[in-house]
Design a protein around this motif. Structure first.
Motif, PDB file in Angstrom:
ATOM      1  N   VAL A 126       0.863  -1.176   0.000  1.00 55.85           N
ATOM      2  CA  VAL A 126       0.000   0.000   0.000  1.00 55.85           C
ATOM      3  C   VAL A 126       0.901   1.227   0.000  1.00 55.85           C
ATOM      4  CG1 VAL A 126      -1.947  -1.095   1.166  1.00 55.85           C
ATOM      5  CG2 VAL A 126      -0.148  -0.028   2.523  1.00 55.85           C
ATOM      6  N   GLY A 127       0.362   2.351  -0.516  1.00 57.88           N
ATOM      7  CA  GLY A 127       1.176   3.557  -0.549  1.00 57.88           C
ATOM      8  C   GLY A 127       0.407   4.720  -1.127  1.00 57.88           C
ATOM      9  N   TYR A 128       1.155   5.680  -1.669  1.00 55.20           N
ATOM     10  CA  TYR A 128       0.562   6.912  -2.188  1.00 55.20           C
ATOM     11  C   TYR A 128       1.283   7.289  -3.475  1.00 55.20           C
ATOM     12  CZ  TYR A 128      -1.681  11.512  -1.993  1.00 55.20           C
ATOM     13  OH  TYR A 128      -2.443  12.620  -2.249  1.00 55.20           O
ATOM     14  N   MET A 129       0.500   7.599  -4.525  1.00 57.51           N
ATOM     15  CA  MET A 129       1.080   7.937  -5.816  1.00 57.51           C
ATOM     16  C   MET A 129       0.574   9.310  -6.270  1.00 57.51           C
ATOM     17  SD  MET A 129       2.887   5.224  -6.646  1.00 57.51           S
ATOM     18  CE  MET A 129       3.134   5.299  -8.425  1.00 57.51           C
ATOM     19  N   ASP A 130       1.488  10.133  -6.794  1.00 63.79           N
ATOM     20  CA  ASP A 130       1.114  11.373  -7.465  1.00 63.79           C
ATOM     21  C   ASP A 130       0.908  11.072  -8.946  1.00 63.79           C
ATOM     22  OD1 ASP A 130       1.085  13.186  -5.329  1.00 63.79           O
ATOM     23  OD2 ASP A 130       3.264  13.370  -5.380  1.00 63.79           O
ATOM     24  N   VAL A 131      -0.191  11.580  -9.505  1.00 62.21           N
ATOM     25  CA  VAL A 131      -0.544  11.311 -10.900  1.00 62.21           C
ATOM     26  C   VAL A 131      -0.570  12.642 -11.650  1.00 62.21           C
ATOM     27  CG1 VAL A 131      -2.192  10.234 -12.452  1.00 62.21           C
ATOM     28  CG2 VAL A 131      -1.968   9.404 -10.099  1.00 62.21           C
ATOM     29  N   GLN A 132       0.293  12.774 -12.629  1.00 58.57           N
ATOM     30  CA  GLN A 132       0.374  14.011 -13.411  1.00 58.57           C
ATOM     31  C   GLN A 132      -0.111  13.743 -14.837  1.00 58.57           C
ATOM     32  OE1 GLN A 132       4.112  15.859 -15.192  1.00 58.57           O
ATOM     33  NE2 GLN A 132       3.800  17.188 -13.408  1.00 58.57           N
ATOM     34  N   ASP A 133      -1.180  14.459 -15.231  1.00 55.43           N
ATOM     35  CA  ASP A 133      -1.648  14.404 -16.619  1.00 55.43           C
ATOM     36  C   ASP A 133      -1.100  15.617 -17.371  1.00 55.43           C
ATOM     37  OD1 ASP A 133      -2.948  12.116 -16.163  1.00 55.43           O
ATOM     38  OD2 ASP A 133      -4.978  12.890 -16.317  1.00 55.43           O
ATOM     39  N   ARG A 134      -0.499  15.348 -18.521  1.00 57.01           N
ATOM     40  CA  ARG A 134       0.130  16.412 -19.309  1.00 57.01           C
ATOM     41  C   ARG A 134      -0.468  16.457 -20.704  1.00 57.01           C
ATOM     42  NH1 ARG A 134       6.163  14.603 -19.209  1.00 57.01           N
ATOM     43  NH2 ARG A 134       6.338  16.424 -20.579  1.00 57.01           N
ATOM     44  N   ASN A 135      -0.860  17.667 -21.133  1.00 55.51           N
ATOM     45  CA  ASN A 135      -1.372  17.884 -22.486  1.00 55.51           C
ATOM     46  C   ASN A 135      -2.544  16.958 -22.820  1.00 55.51           C
ATOM     47  OD1 ASN A 135      -1.357  19.178 -25.025  1.00 55.51           O
ATOM     48  ND2 ASN A 135      -0.127  17.535 -25.927  1.00 55.51           N
ATOM     49  N   LEU A 136      -3.375  16.670 -21.807  1.00 56.08           N
ATOM     50  CA  LEU A 136      -4.530  15.826 -22.045  1.00 56.08           C
ATOM     51  C   LEU A 136      -5.582  16.625 -22.817  1.00 56.08           C
ATOM     52  CD1 LEU A 136      -6.019  13.158 -21.571  1.00 56.08           C
ATOM     53  CD2 LEU A 136      -6.802  14.076 -19.376  1.00 56.08           C
ATOM     54  N   HIS A 137      -6.027  16.104 -23.976  1.00 56.72           N
ATOM     55  CA  HIS A 137      -6.977  16.815 -24.799  1.00 56.72           C
ATOM     56  C   HIS A 137      -7.871  15.831 -25.539  1.00 56.72           C
ATOM     57  CE1 HIS A 137      -3.503  15.926 -27.383  1.00 56.72           C
ATOM     58  NE2 HIS A 137      -4.396  15.808 -28.363  1.00 56.72           N
ATOM     59  N   ALA A 138      -9.079  16.304 -25.825  1.00 61.12           N
ATOM     60  CA  ALA A 138     -10.033  15.490 -26.577  1.00 61.12           C
ATOM     61  C   ALA A 138     -10.924  16.418 -27.395  1.00 61.12           C
ATOM     62  CB  ALA A 138     -10.870  14.638 -25.641  1.00 61.12           C
ATOM     63  N   THR A 139     -11.309  15.986 -28.575  1.00 61.88           N
ATOM     64  CA  THR A 139     -12.151  16.780 -29.470  1.00 61.88           C
ATOM     65  C   THR A 139     -13.420  16.001 -29.793  1.00 61.88           C
ATOM     66  OG1 THR A 139     -10.212  17.831 -30.453  1.00 61.88           O
ATOM     67  CG2 THR A 139     -12.271  17.949 -31.690  1.00 61.88           C
ATOM     68  N   ALA A 140     -14.576  16.687 -29.665  1.00 62.47           N
ATOM     69  CA  ALA A 140     -15.863  16.072 -29.989  1.00 62.47           C
ATOM     70  C   ALA A 140     -16.843  17.167 -30.379  1.00 62.47           C
ATOM     71  CB  ALA A 140     -16.402  15.281 -28.803  1.00 62.47           C
ATOM     72  N   GLY A 141     -17.521  16.995 -31.521  1.00 56.78           N
ATOM     73  CA  GLY A 141     -18.541  17.950 -31.942  1.00 56.78           C
ATOM     74  C   GLY A 141     -18.031  19.353 -32.140  1.00 56.78           C
ATOM     75  N   GLY A 142     -16.784  19.508 -32.599  1.00 56.23           N
ATOM     76  CA  GLY A 142     -16.221  20.828 -32.829  1.00 56.23           C
ATOM     77  C   GLY A 142     -15.680  21.505 -31.588  1.00 56.23           C
ATOM     78  N   THR A 143     -15.741  20.846 -30.436  1.00 54.60           N
ATOM     79  CA  THR A 143     -15.228  21.410 -29.185  1.00 54.60           C
ATOM     80  C   THR A 143     -13.987  20.636 -28.760  1.00 54.60           C
ATOM     81  OG1 THR A 143     -17.434  22.078 -28.467  1.00 54.60           O
ATOM     82  CG2 THR A 143     -15.731  21.907 -26.768  1.00 54.60           C
ATOM     83  N   THR A 144     -12.935  21.358 -28.402  1.00 52.47           N
ATOM     84  CA  THR A 144     -11.691  20.742 -27.925  1.00 52.47           C
ATOM     85  C   THR A 144     -11.527  21.038 -26.438  1.00 52.47           C
ATOM     86  OG1 THR A 144     -10.627  20.938 -30.080  1.00 52.47           O
ATOM     87  CG2 THR A 144      -9.194  20.639 -28.162  1.00 52.47           C
ATOM     88  N   ILE A 145     -11.389  19.996 -25.655  1.00 55.11           N
ATOM     89  CA  ILE A 145     -11.173  20.121 -24.210  1.00 55.11           C
ATOM     90  C   ILE A 145      -9.707  19.853 -23.929  1.00 55.11           C
ATOM     91  CG2 ILE A 145     -11.734  19.189 -21.934  1.00 55.11           C
ATOM     92  CD1 ILE A 145     -14.475  18.412 -23.107  1.00 55.11           C
ATOM     93  N   THR A 146      -9.071  20.764 -23.191  1.00 55.15           N
ATOM     94  CA  THR A 146      -7.645  20.632 -22.841  1.00 55.15           C
ATOM     95  C   THR A 146      -7.491  20.871 -21.351  1.00 55.15           C
ATOM     96  OG1 THR A 146      -7.021  21.505 -25.008  1.00 55.15           O
ATOM     97  CG2 THR A 146      -5.316  21.421 -23.311  1.00 55.15           C
ATOM     98  N   THR A 147      -6.787  19.957 -20.664  1.00 55.57           N
ATOM     99  CA  THR A 147      -6.569  20.132 -19.230  1.00 55.57           C
ATOM    100  C   THR A 147      -5.263  20.859 -18.977  1.00 55.57           C
ATOM    101  OG1 THR A 147      -5.380  18.052 -18.953  1.00 55.57           O
ATOM    102  CG2 THR A 147      -7.782  17.974 -18.742  1.00 55.57           C
ATOM    103  N   ASN A 148      -5.202  21.480 -17.809  1.00 53.31           N
ATOM    104  CA  ASN A 148      -3.943  22.046 -17.355  1.00 53.31           C
ATOM    105  C   ASN A 148      -2.983  20.917 -16.977  1.00 53.31           C
ATOM    106  OD1 ASN A 148      -5.175  24.608 -17.542  1.00 53.31           O
ATOM    107  ND2 ASN A 148      -5.979  24.407 -15.455  1.00 53.31           N
ATOM    108  N   THR A 149      -1.691  21.193 -16.998  1.00 49.87           N
ATOM    109  CA  THR A 149      -0.712  20.209 -16.529  1.00 49.87           C
ATOM    110  C   THR A 149      -0.558  20.379 -15.019  1.00 49.87           C
ATOM    111  OG1 THR A 149       0.486  20.190 -18.622  1.00 49.87           O
ATOM    112  CG2 THR A 149       1.670  19.420 -16.670  1.00 49.87           C
TER     113      THR A 149
END
Length: 350
Positions: A126-149
């Motif tokens: 058991v433990g603890y993990m930091d999870v970093q998402d970088r440049n996560l993006h998705a496009t649907a119906g003409g809309t692009t969603i982008t997350t912060n890093t």
């Protein structure tokens, strides 16, 4: 931009000489490198305009672990571990990368006597993990969603199945191969924007499950080198006034069997028929335990035989008792070997 990362696992060369496996007793360090496969991760994006959900497929990426642990000499081990894993999201209409890093506390058990020259093991952590998402993006119906890093933490749990292969000529050194399952508890929510319009959006990531295959090395400090072959004993002239009897014991036991009691009774009876001034009772063990434990076990065996001699009528004051542990093996073996002929007490009539 969508990156694909692959890692080729190194092929282990056959070892020219087999080495005996033995339980770790004391500190050890280890490390492993391999490939991590992350299952599809479910993402839900929520904004004032509504919500959008999708399972994000991933590509294989590298994984790394380093550990510091302690073995208790009986197969049980405890360790602290640092982890790193990297994967990229890969699919139509979405992309990005995810990396995880953190620490675990593991408890493992080595099956030392199960297979010759290799030690299988299992463990949980058991433990603890930091999870970093970088440049996560998705496009649907003409809309692009982008997350912060940014980085979010999660409690983590894992299961480990592996095997260690001792390296000949280097006591304490072993090559390891293992499979690891790592799961993260709960969800992680990241901020971002939806374009056009730069509308604030939050993205919740779920179901983070990882499968890793790793190869590495482990070194146990203070491991004893294998004993040198015992020299041939020098011939000793037989003494007409000395007789000896051997009493054998079950593994890790100091309890007399029915046959052992018969032999002790024969020795006691023989001591009344010849001129006996001293009776030596010497206890021994095989090499399957630690030297300290074996010394105590050999003395307990000798005391049990001496008590049976007294019960059979031998005066206590003519008996001398000694425990020799795993020294003076009747059948020479390496460490960690269960040999019935070495689990004995010798009664010598002088």
């Amino acid at each position: 931009m969508n990156f694909r990362m692959t890692l080729a696992a190194a092929t282990l060369l056959a070892l020219p000489v087999a080495a005996n496996a033995q339980a770790i007793d004391g500190l050890y360090v280890g490390g492993g490198l391999g490939v991590n496969f992350m299952q599809s991760e479910h993402a839900t994006a929520t904004s004032p305009l509504g919500s959008f959900s999708k399972d994000l497929g991933t590509s294989a990426g590298p994984g790394l672990v380093v550990s510091l642990g302690y073995g208790f000499g009986n197969g049980l081990r405890a360790e602290i571990e640092g982890d790193y894993r990297y994967n990229s999201f890969s699919g139509t209409g979405y992309g990005g990368q995810e990396q995880k890093f953190g620490g675990m506390v593991n408890v493992l058990y080595d099956f030392v006597d199960m297979v010759p020259y290799v030690t299988p093991y299992v463990g949980v952590g058991v433990g603890y993990m930091d999870v970093q998402d970088r440049n996560l993006h998705a496009t649907a119906g003409g809309t692009t969603i982008t997350t912060n890093t940014n980085t979010k933490g999660s409690f983590a749990y894992q299961a480990i199945i592996g095997a260690a292969f001792p390296v000949p000529g280097v006591p304490g050194l072993a090559v390891t191969g293992e499979y690891r399952f790592l799961g993260l508890a709960g969800d992680r929510t990241y901020g971002g924007v939806a374009n056009p319009g730069a509308i604030p959006v939050s993205v919740k990531m779920e179901d983070n499950y990882n499968h890793a295959v790793m190869f590495g090395v482990r070194y146990a400090f203070g491991a004893a080198p294998p004993p040198a072959p015992a020299p041939a004993p020098a011939p000793v002239p037989a003494s007409p006034v000395s007789r000896s009897y051997l009493v054998f014991f079950d593994w890790d036991k100091a309890v007399l069997t029915d046959r052992a009691r018969q032999i002790v009774a024969e020795a006691a009876q023989a001591s009344t028929k010849v001129q006996t001034t001293q009776i030596e009772v010497n206890g021994y063990t095989d090499t399957s335990g630690t030297p300290k434990y074996n010394m105590g076990l050999s003395l307990r065996r000798a005391n049990v035989v001496a008590a049976e001699l007294v019960k059979d009528g031998v005066p206590k004051n003519v008996i001398s008792i000694q425990g020799f542990g795993e020294t003076h093996l009747l059948v020479p073996t390496g460490p960690g070997v269960r040999e019935p002929q070495n689990r004995r007490v010798e009664i010598i009539l002088k």
